[in-house]
Design a protein around this motif. Structure first.
Motif, PDB file in Angstrom:
ATOM      1  N   CYS A  57      39.707  32.937  51.772  1.00 45.74           N
ATOM      2  CA  CYS A  57      40.800  32.153  51.214  1.00 45.74           C
ATOM      3  C   CYS A  57      40.650  31.222  52.082  1.00 45.74           C
ATOM      4  O   CYS A  57      41.266  31.692  53.375  1.00 45.74           O
TER       5      CYS A  57
ATOM      6  N   HIS B 288      38.023  36.920  44.323  1.00 42.70           N
ATOM      7  CA  HIS B 288      39.488  36.775  44.270  1.00 42.70           C
ATOM      8  C   HIS B 288      39.543  37.221  42.768  1.00 42.70           C
ATOM      9  O   HIS B 288      40.553  37.820  42.300  1.00 42.70           O
TER      10      HIS B 288
ATOM     11  N   GLU C 115      47.263  25.347  43.580  1.00 44.57           N
ATOM     12  CA  GLU C 115      46.591  25.477  43.852  1.00 44.57           C
ATOM     13  C   GLU C 115      45.755  26.249  45.173  1.00 44.57           C
ATOM     14  O   GLU C 115      46.606  26.603  45.216  1.00 44.57           O
ATOM     15  N   GLU C 116      44.763  26.419  45.071  1.00 47.04           N
ATOM     16  CA  GLU C 116      43.506  27.337  45.546  1.00 47.04           C
ATOM     17  C   GLU C 116      42.363  26.301  45.915  1.00 47.04           C
ATOM     18  O   GLU C 116      41.517  25.730  45.059  1.00 47.04           O
TER      19      GLU C 116
ATOM     20  N   ILE D   7      50.729  36.296  46.627  1.00 44.89           N
ATOM     21  CA  ILE D   7      50.154  34.928  47.397  1.00 44.89           C
ATOM     22  C   ILE D   7      50.036  35.986  48.874  1.00 44.89           C
ATOM     23  O   ILE D   7      48.943  35.872  49.260  1.00 44.89           O
TER      24      ILE D   7
ATOM     25  N   SER E  20      43.174  28.441  51.049  1.00 48.30           N
ATOM     26  CA  SER E  20      43.867  27.913  51.141  1.00 48.30           C
ATOM     27  C   SER E  20      44.780  28.313  49.673  1.00 48.30           C
ATOM     28  O   SER E  20      43.948  28.570  49.385  1.00 48.30           O
ATOM     29  N   PHE E  21      45.721  28.992  49.585  1.00 47.33           N
ATOM     30  CA  PHE E  21      46.202  29.668  48.227  1.00 47.33           C
ATOM     31  C   PHE E  21      47.801  28.930  48.461  1.00 47.33           C
ATOM     32  O   PHE E  21      48.609  29.890  49.127  1.00 47.33           O
ATOM     33  N   GLU E  22      48.540  27.995  47.132  1.00 49.96           N
ATOM     34  CA  GLU E  22      49.643  26.992  47.013  1.00 49.96           C
ATOM     35  C   GLU E  22      50.235  28.001  45.874  1.00 49.96           C
ATOM     36  O   GLU E  22      49.892  27.291  44.428  1.00 49.96           O
TER      37      GLU E  22
ATOM     38  N   THR F 189      46.133  37.424  47.895  1.00 49.79           N
ATOM     39  CA  THR F 189      45.285  36.097  48.033  1.00 49.79           C
ATOM     40  C   THR F 189      45.169  35.707  49.476  1.00 49.79           C
ATOM     41  O   THR F 189      43.679  35.431  49.930  1.00 49.79           O
ATOM     42  N   ARG F 190      45.793  34.728  50.496  1.00 46.09           N
ATOM     43  CA  ARG F 190      46.166  35.087  51.268  1.00 46.09           C
ATOM     44  C   ARG F 190      45.152  35.684  52.527  1.00 46.09           C
ATOM     45  O   ARG F 190      44.201  35.125  53.426  1.00 46.09           O
TER      46      ARG F 190
ATOM     47  N   ARG G 138      37.472  24.795  44.128  1.00 47.59           N
ATOM     48  CA  ARG G 138      38.763  24.113  44.644  1.00 47.59           C
ATOM     49  C   ARG G 138      39.631  25.020  42.478  1.00 47.59           C
ATOM     50  O   ARG G 138      38.867  24.542  41.997  1.00 47.59           O
TER      51      ARG G 138
END
Length: 96
Positions: free
Chosen positions: A39, A68, A56-57, A30, A41-43, A33-34, A6
Motif C-alpha cells: 500500500c 487488499h 484514493e488508493e 484505514i 497511499s490510502f485516503e 489498509t495502510r 490506483r
C-alpha cells in the motif's frame, strides 16, 4: 515495467445511518489498509456532502491491490458497509 494500481472514486451513502457506519468503521479500515504490504497511499476523505467520501488508493502492483481486495472483502468494514454504493475506477499508473 508494471505500473502501480490506483483506485479513485466515491463512497456514496443514502442516509445518515449509512454515513454513521462509515464514520464508525472507517478508522480501523484505514489503519489496516495502510499497514498492508504494497500500500503506497490510502485516503478516504469527507466531501462537502456529508453522505459522500472521496476515495484514493495506490498500491505498488496488481498483486498488492488484489491482496487488499481479498483482505477487505473478508473484513468487518465490508460486512458493515456492503450496502453502501461505491463508484470507483481502477487504473494502472506507469512507474517509469
Amino acid at each position: 515495467m508494471a505500473g502501480n494500481v490506483r483506485l479513485s472514486g466515491r463512497l456514496i451513502c443514502v442516509s445518515e445511518a449509512e454515513a454513521g457506519l462509515v464514520r464508525r468503521y472507517l478508522p480501523e479500515h484505514i489503519a489496516l489498509t495502510r499497514a498492508e504490504t504494497g500500500c503506497l497511499s490510502f485516503e478516504v476523505s469527507p466531501t462537502d456532502d456529508p453522505l459522500i467520501w472521496r476515495v484514493e488508493e495506490v498500491f505498488v502492483d496488481q498483486a498488492a491491490f488484489e491482496a487488499h481486495q481479498a483482505r477487505t472483502g473478508a473484513s468487518e468494514w465490508a460486512r458493515q458497509t456492503k450496502a453502501i454504493r461505491r463508484d470507483y475506477a481502477v487504473s494502472s499508473v506507469d512507474r517509469s
